[in-house]
Design a protein around this motif. Structure first.
Motif, PDB file in Angstrom:
ATOM      1  N   PHE A 165      -7.197  -3.160   7.896  1.00 37.36           N
ATOM      2  CA  PHE A 165      -7.888  -1.888   8.068  1.00 37.36           C
ATOM      3  C   PHE A 165      -8.885  -1.682   6.938  1.00 37.36           C
ATOM      4  O   PHE A 165      -8.743  -2.247   5.857  1.00 37.36           O
ATOM      5  CB  PHE A 165      -6.883  -0.733   8.093  1.00 37.36           C
ATOM      6  N   ASP A 166      -9.864  -0.840   7.194  1.00 37.39           N
ATOM      7  CA  ASP A 166     -10.843  -0.526   6.164  1.00 37.39           C
ATOM      8  C   ASP A 166     -10.424   0.685   5.337  1.00 37.39           C
ATOM      9  O   ASP A 166     -10.783   0.801   4.172  1.00 37.39           O
ATOM     10  CB  ASP A 166     -12.210  -0.265   6.809  1.00 37.39           C
ATOM     11  N   GLU A 167      -9.625   1.597   5.947  1.00 35.52           N
ATOM     12  CA  GLU A 167      -9.300   2.860   5.285  1.00 35.52           C
ATOM     13  C   GLU A 167      -7.796   3.099   5.170  1.00 35.52           C
ATOM     14  O   GLU A 167      -7.358   4.238   5.015  1.00 35.52           O
ATOM     15  CB  GLU A 167      -9.948   4.024   6.055  1.00 35.52           C
ATOM     16  N   GLY A 168      -7.004   2.013   5.234  1.00 39.13           N
ATOM     17  CA  GLY A 168      -5.558   2.179   5.150  1.00 39.13           C
ATOM     18  C   GLY A 168      -5.103   2.813   3.849  1.00 39.13           C
ATOM     19  O   GLY A 168      -4.081   3.493   3.792  1.00 39.13           O
TER      20      GLY A 168
ATOM     21  N   ASP B 281      -5.541  -2.093   2.819  1.00 39.89           N
ATOM     22  CA  ASP B 281      -4.408  -1.631   3.617  1.00 39.89           C
ATOM     23  C   ASP B 281      -3.498  -0.683   2.839  1.00 39.89           C
ATOM     24  O   ASP B 281      -2.962   0.268   3.404  1.00 39.89           O
ATOM     25  CB  ASP B 281      -3.584  -2.834   4.099  1.00 39.89           C
ATOM     26  N   ILE B 282      -3.340  -0.955   1.541  1.00 38.24           N
ATOM     27  CA  ILE B 282      -2.433  -0.130   0.725  1.00 38.24           C
ATOM     28  C   ILE B 282      -3.100   0.364  -0.559  1.00 38.24           C
ATOM     29  O   ILE B 282      -2.470   1.055  -1.361  1.00 38.24           O
ATOM     30  CB  ILE B 282      -1.153  -0.904   0.360  1.00 38.24           C
TER      31      ILE B 282
ATOM     32  N   PHE C  84       5.054   4.330  -0.503  1.00 38.54           N
ATOM     33  CA  PHE C  84       4.840   4.906   0.822  1.00 38.54           C
ATOM     34  C   PHE C  84       3.852   4.063   1.629  1.00 38.54           C
ATOM     35  O   PHE C  84       4.108   3.710   2.793  1.00 38.54           O
ATOM     36  CB  PHE C  84       4.329   6.354   0.699  1.00 38.54           C
ATOM     37  N   LYS C  85       2.719   3.719   1.032  1.00 35.28           N
ATOM     38  CA  LYS C  85       1.707   2.934   1.737  1.00 35.28           C
ATOM     39  C   LYS C  85       2.214   1.531   2.058  1.00 35.28           C
ATOM     40  O   LYS C  85       1.969   0.999   3.145  1.00 35.28           O
ATOM     41  CB  LYS C  85       0.432   2.843   0.902  1.00 35.28           C
ATOM     42  N   LEU C  86       2.911   0.926   1.104  1.00 41.96           N
ATOM     43  CA  LEU C  86       3.430  -0.418   1.324  1.00 41.96           C
ATOM     44  C   LEU C  86       4.472  -0.431   2.431  1.00 41.96           C
ATOM     45  O   LEU C  86       4.447  -1.288   3.330  1.00 41.96           O
ATOM     46  CB  LEU C  86       4.028  -0.969   0.026  1.00 41.96           C
ATOM     47  N   GLN C  87       5.390   0.518   2.407  1.00 39.53           N
ATOM     48  CA  GLN C  87       6.467   0.534   3.397  1.00 39.53           C
ATOM     49  C   GLN C  87       5.973   0.868   4.797  1.00 39.53           C
ATOM     50  O   GLN C  87       6.491   0.351   5.787  1.00 39.53           O
ATOM     51  CB  GLN C  87       7.567   1.503   2.946  1.00 39.53           C
TER      52      GLN C  87
END
Length: 394
Positions: free
Chosen positions: A114-117, A152-153, A162-165
């Motif tokens: 993703f570009d904005e993850g 992505d994260i 949170f982002k990683l999970q």
């Protein structure tokens, strides 16, 4: 029907047919024309002669893997809606055509899905994941393995649990792990976390890497002392791994990179920043010493490059799969066996070619009415000047 009207109708039909033909070619057939030129390579690195024949029918022990990187699906914030629509259509058609023609057993995407993850809201994240799943849908006999990237994260300073999970949950994966297929070990690395500053996620990833290194080395070494040390180790096929990660290993720049997919000449001498453009020297050295890989595949730079580290470890940087990032996207086709591998590159249609086709068609459409008007005008002038015979009635 009047002759003039008949000519106009014929011209409209021809015009419509030409427009439809160009559209179908540019949006569908051009991907077949490009990918039909690609093929699976034979095993040509490190394999015995018996394995070096993988031209037509694959050897049962040879794994066929497709590797791409940096798809950068646009999110809700950045990018024009038409840009998003266009890029996603291009990637979907290219990916689905490649699956249909090449039938890989596994597909690896090396991060920046993703570009904005890194800043997506929960709702936008769900929408992005749904769009990704539609675009990169695949048959049950093809496995899709997705790695994590900084978009992505977030970069190291933006990354959190949170982002990683949520990334790991969306793709049913663990960001750092070993994937073994047909006796080939693929080490998937969360390279965003190799910052070396002791952050909680960094410590967790380094611990996982140390454990994987110990298990793999225990599988490779067979002495009695090692066996005692490795009593509780997980067993892998005794073959050096292929490392897959988003960030490239440390290199000064792309100055030594060549080929159609290399960075533009004016960018190749720009110095890379450690921990931002490439991994740090320390992290790169640690990975190479712990795992002694036979190949490293990475992304992030959006351009292709081949580097030899320490005169023995080959790294291939895989270009972006998104036309938003380059005019000529490509992906890697890999044939892998427990003792060898072969790689080839498959180039997708150049966007400049598609634009040229559309522009030439548009120019023809504009010129055709003008030519038609001039032809009609000439015809009328001819009729006005032609003598008409007159007959007297008897």
């Amino acid at each position: 029907m009047m002759p003039g009207l008949s000519v106009v109708c014929s011209a409209v039909i021809v015009l419509f047919g030409a427009v439809c033909s160009v559209f179908i070619f540019c949006e569908y057939l051009i991907y077949y024309a490009a990918i039909l030129q690609c093929g699976w390579p034979g095993i040509d690195h490190g394999a015995p002669a018996a394995e070096k024949s993988a031209g037509g029918q694959p050897n049962a022990e040879v794994l066929r893997a497709m590797v791409l990187s940096d798809t950068h699906l646009l999110g809700a914030v950045g990018g024009h809606w038409f840009d998003k629509l266009r890029r996603e259509w291009q990637m979907e058609r290219a990916f689905q055509t490649a699956l249909a023609l090449l039938r890989p057993e596994v597909v690896f995407i090396l991060g920046d899905v993703f570009d904005e993850g890194k800043w997506s809201s929960p709702k936008n994240w769900e929408d992005d994941v749904c769009r990704f799943q539609k675009m990169f849908r695949h048959p049950s006999d093809t496995e899709l393995v997705v790695l994590v990237g900084n978009h992505d994260i977030g970069f190291h300073y933006e990354m959190d649990w949170f982002k990683l999970q949520r990334f790991e949950k969306a793709f049913n994966t663990t960001s750092t792990r070993m994937v073994t297929k047909k006796g080939v070990n693929f080490l998937l690395v969360n390279s965003v976390a190799l910052h070396g500053d002791g952050c909680p996620i960094c410590q967790s990833v380094e611990k996982q890497l140390y454990t994987l290194s110990r298990n793999l080395n225990c599988s490779l070494l067979q002495s009695s002392i090692i066996k005692e040390f490795c009593r509780d180790a997980w067993t892998y096929p005794p073959t050096p791994p292929i490392i897959l990660q988003h960030y490239p290993l440390y290199r000064v720049s792309d100055a030594g990179c060549t080929g159609r997919d290399a960075a533009p000449p004016e960018e190749r001498h720009l110095l890379f920043r450690e921990k931002y453009d490439v991994l740090s020297q320390e992290a790169s050295h640690r990975l190479l010493q712990w795992f002694k890989p036979r190949l490293v595949l990475s992304g992030h730079t959006h351009s292709g490059c081949q580097v030899l580290h320490d005169n023995q470890y080959t790294e291939i940087s895989v270009p972006s799969f998104n036309w938003r990032n380059r005019n000529n996207p490509s992906f890697i086709l890999g044939s892998f066996s427990p003792s060898g591998y072969g790689l080839s590159k498959c180039f997708l249609p150049e966007e400049s070619t598609v634009i040229a086709l559309y522009c030439s068609t548009g120019a023809s459409l504009l010129l055709l009415p003008l030519v038609h008007c001039l032809w009609i005008r000439g015809l009328l002038r001819c009729l006005n000047f032609c003598p008409i015979s007159k007959h007297k009635s008897l």
